[in-house]
Design a protein around this motif. Structure first.
Motif, mmCIF file in Angstrom:
data_model
loop_
_atom_site.group_PDB
_atom_site.id
_atom_site.type_symbol
_atom_site.label_atom_id
_atom_site.label_comp_id
_atom_site.label_asym_id
_atom_site.label_seq_id
_atom_site.Cartn_x
_atom_site.Cartn_y
_atom_site.Cartn_z
ATOM 1 N N ALA A 1 11.144 -88.077 -27.980
ATOM 2 C CA ALA A 1 12.842 -88.299 -27.937
ATOM 3 C C ALA A 1 13.299 -87.163 -27.082
ATOM 4 N N THR A 2 13.089 -86.306 -27.637
ATOM 5 C CA THR A 2 13.611 -85.190 -26.861
ATOM 6 C C THR A 2 13.291 -84.568 -26.266
ATOM 7 N N LEU A 3 11.884 -84.747 -25.443
ATOM 8 C CA LEU A 3 11.908 -84.263 -24.154
ATOM 9 C C LEU A 3 12.760 -85.456 -23.032
ATOM 10 N N VAL A 4 12.595 -87.181 -23.434
ATOM 11 C CA VAL A 4 13.079 -87.861 -22.440
ATOM 12 C C VAL A 4 14.662 -87.219 -22.506
ATOM 13 N N HIS A 5 14.993 -87.163 -23.516
ATOM 14 C CA HIS A 5 16.153 -87.108 -23.845
ATOM 15 C C HIS A 5 16.713 -85.691 -22.842
ATOM 16 N N VAL A 6 16.217 -84.811 -23.027
ATOM 17 C CA VAL A 6 16.324 -83.250 -22.281
ATOM 18 C C VAL A 6 16.439 -84.070 -20.495
ATOM 19 N N GLY A 7 15.222 -84.352 -20.141
ATOM 20 C CA GLY A 7 14.990 -84.530 -18.995
ATOM 21 C C GLY A 7 15.304 -85.531 -17.981
ATOM 22 N N TRP A 8 16.377 -86.497 -18.743
ATOM 23 C CA TRP A 8 17.652 -87.512 -18.162
ATOM 24 C C TRP A 8 18.836 -86.926 -18.271
ATOM 25 N N ILE A 9 19.157 -86.250 -18.899
ATOM 26 C CA ILE A 9 20.878 -85.978 -18.893
ATOM 27 C C ILE A 9 20.919 -84.338 -18.968
ATOM 28 N N MET A 10 19.959 -83.013 -18.781
ATOM 29 C CA MET A 10 20.040 -82.462 -18.185
ATOM 30 C C MET A 10 19.272 -81.485 -16.634
ATOM 31 N N VAL A 11 17.654 -82.454 -17.007
ATOM 32 C CA VAL A 11 16.924 -81.740 -15.525
ATOM 33 C C VAL A 11 17.009 -82.336 -14.672
ATOM 34 N N PHE A 12 17.261 -83.806 -14.365
ATOM 35 C CA PHE A 12 17.089 -85.009 -13.857
ATOM 36 C C PHE A 12 18.172 -84.183 -12.458
ATOM 37 N N PRO A 13 19.328 -84.288 -13.379
ATOM 38 C CA PRO A 13 20.349 -84.247 -12.108
ATOM 39 C C PRO A 13 20.417 -82.256 -11.517
ATOM 40 N N GLN A 14 19.890 -82.106 -12.588
ATOM 41 C CA GLN A 14 20.509 -80.582 -11.827
ATOM 42 C C GLN A 14 18.674 -80.321 -11.345
ATOM 43 N N ILE A 15 17.975 -81.437 -11.179
ATOM 44 C CA ILE A 15 16.695 -81.119 -9.989
ATOM 45 C C ILE A 15 17.332 -81.468 -8.666
ATOM 46 N N LEU A 16 18.312 -82.586 -8.094
ATOM 47 C CA LEU A 16 18.867 -82.964 -6.887
ATOM 48 C C LEU A 16 19.751 -82.410 -6.243
ATOM 49 N N LEU A 17 20.562 -81.330 -7.797
ATOM 50 C CA LEU A 17 21.604 -80.295 -7.130
ATOM 51 C C LEU A 17 20.833 -79.290 -6.770
ATOM 52 N N SER A 18 19.650 -78.653 -7.502
ATOM 53 C CA SER A 18 18.625 -77.443 -6.945
ATOM 54 C C SER A 18 18.380 -77.401 -6.069
#
Length: 410
Positions: free
Chosen positions: A235-252
């Motif tokens: 649950a933590t992996l999915v949460h971090v991946g969706w709200i923090m990592v996914f939008p950051q990858i696009l910007l990165s």
């Protein structure tokens, strides 16, 4: 059909790598990027309880590696989306480190599969310039929020950015605003002065003012403790991946990989022979993988940092190497309490002034656009980003319009 100018990757030829020259201007350019780095890092320290010595130690290693490899003033900045989301959601230090690790693995996977080069084919000049200008506007807006006194920001309903409680030097609203205005005027007056580096002068004056007005006591707390791994639930992996990592990858991909690489080539020319989307994605991927394991804050090579270093005088790898040793000194030599005590002497308006100049410098890339269609694509990216308050939709809109205009051979 007219050919667009795709991201510039210089062919291998005679080496144009610049030697290290530690001058006043190199130090000025290096310190100028603190306006983008310190507010976010210290907000994470105050609100998310990250260990500042661990963060600075890992930042120092990343800066040293960057300078040694690229031989240019390439910045190391915190990843803004992850940091801002972490602050807003009160993420734990472990979750922030997990986001860094996941971000690093994704970038390395894109490099290993060759997707970095394939994605670069759609990043034409107007799209890259649109991204650069959007980042410049966003940084300028954040700088204004830092410069606006907290009391005034509260009355206007603005989401004041900067962690006022970390900087108790200026309790007066008028004093806060006065310091910001004086810092801006001083930077403007000295920005082309080769004898008095602007960033050094303004930061030194800010530290001096903080020293005489602050009641902060400095105590010793040496040592760095790295945290190499923790277990997480799905649950933590999915949460971090969706709200923090996914939008950051696009910007990165848009800002760090393509826009930053383009900016480095445009201001440093042939000396940027080691800079490419692939090399930037690789270095950031490696850094964040290690930082994630070590319990730090995720980093990037931001386009604003490239311009900030350049505008304030940095031309060689001496700038990032200097920053690397500076951060190692804070983490290993001073420790947590001393580091926070020294940094608390620096008034927030001074950092806001530095950030404002870096943001405005990003807008100068507008002059690289040559046709009406290119300007239309770039302005579309900027406009959609402002309306939606997000870069992903703006990038998609720009790509769509760019494809239409190229098909119509405008």
């Amino acid at each position: 059909m007219k050919k667009r100018e795709f991201f510039l990757v210089l062919p291998k030829q005679a080496s144009h790598l610049t030697p290290l020259r530690l001058t006043r201007m190199e130090i000025s350019g290096a310190l100028a990027d603190l306006g983008a780095l310190l507010p976010l890092v210290l907000a994470l320290v105050a609100l998310n309880h990250v260990d500042v010595t661990r963060v600075f130690f890992l930042f120092g290693l990343a800066y040293l590696a960057t300078g040694i490899y690229y031989r240019l003033p390439i910045p190391v900045q915190p990843l803004k989306v992850i940091c801002i989301v972490a602050i807003a959601t009160q993420a734990t230090p472990a979750m922030i480190s997990l986001a860094a690790f996941m971000h690093g693995l994704i970038l390395l996977a894109l490099v290993a599969t060759g997707m970095i080069e394939k994605l670069a084919r759609i990043m034409t000049r107007p799209l890259v310039v649109g991204i650069q200008m959007t980042v410049g506007l966003l940084l300028s807006f954040h700088a204004i929020l830092i410069l606006v006194p907290p009391v005034t920001a509260y009355r206007l309903g603005l989401p004041h950015f900067g962690g006022w409680n970390l900087y108790p030097v200026f309790h007066s609203t008028n004093m806060h605003l006065l310091v910001g205005v004086l810092a801006i005027l001083w930077l403007w007056a000295l920005q082309h002065n080769k004898h008095v580096p602007a960033a050094i002068a303004v930061l030194a004056a800010g530290l001096a003012a903080g020293f005489f007005l602050s009641t902060t006591r400095i105590s010793a707390d040496p040592g760095v403790v790295l945290q190499w791994w923790q277990s997480f639930s799905w649950a933590t992996l999915v949460h971090v991946g969706w709200i923090m990592v996914f939008p950051q990858i696009l910007l990165s991909l848009a800002n760090t990989v393509y826009a930053s690489s383009d900016a480095a080539h445009r201001v440093h020319g042939l000396a940027a022979e080691r800079v490419s989307p692939r090399s930037f994605a690789t270095s950031i991927g490696c850094f964040n993988t290690v930082i994630g394991l070590g319990g730090g804050v995720p980093v990037s090579h931001g386009a604003s940092g490239v311009m900030s270093h350049y505008v304030f005088g940095a031309r060689t790898a001496a700038a990032p190497v200097f920053m690397g040793f500076l951060f190692l000194f804070f983490s290993l030599g001073l420790g947590r309490e001393r580091s926070l005590a020294v940094l608390s002497l620096l008034p927030m308006p001074v950092l806001g002034a530095l950030l404002l100049f870096a943001g405005l410098a990003m807008l100068s890339f507008w002059k690289n656009l040559q046709t009406g269609s290119e300007r239309a694509v770039a302005l579309t990216v900027v406009g959609v980003a402002v309306l939606t308050q997000g870069l992903p939709w703006a990038l998609l809109a720009g790509i769509f319009l760019d494809l239409i205009l190229r098909k119509q051979d405008i």
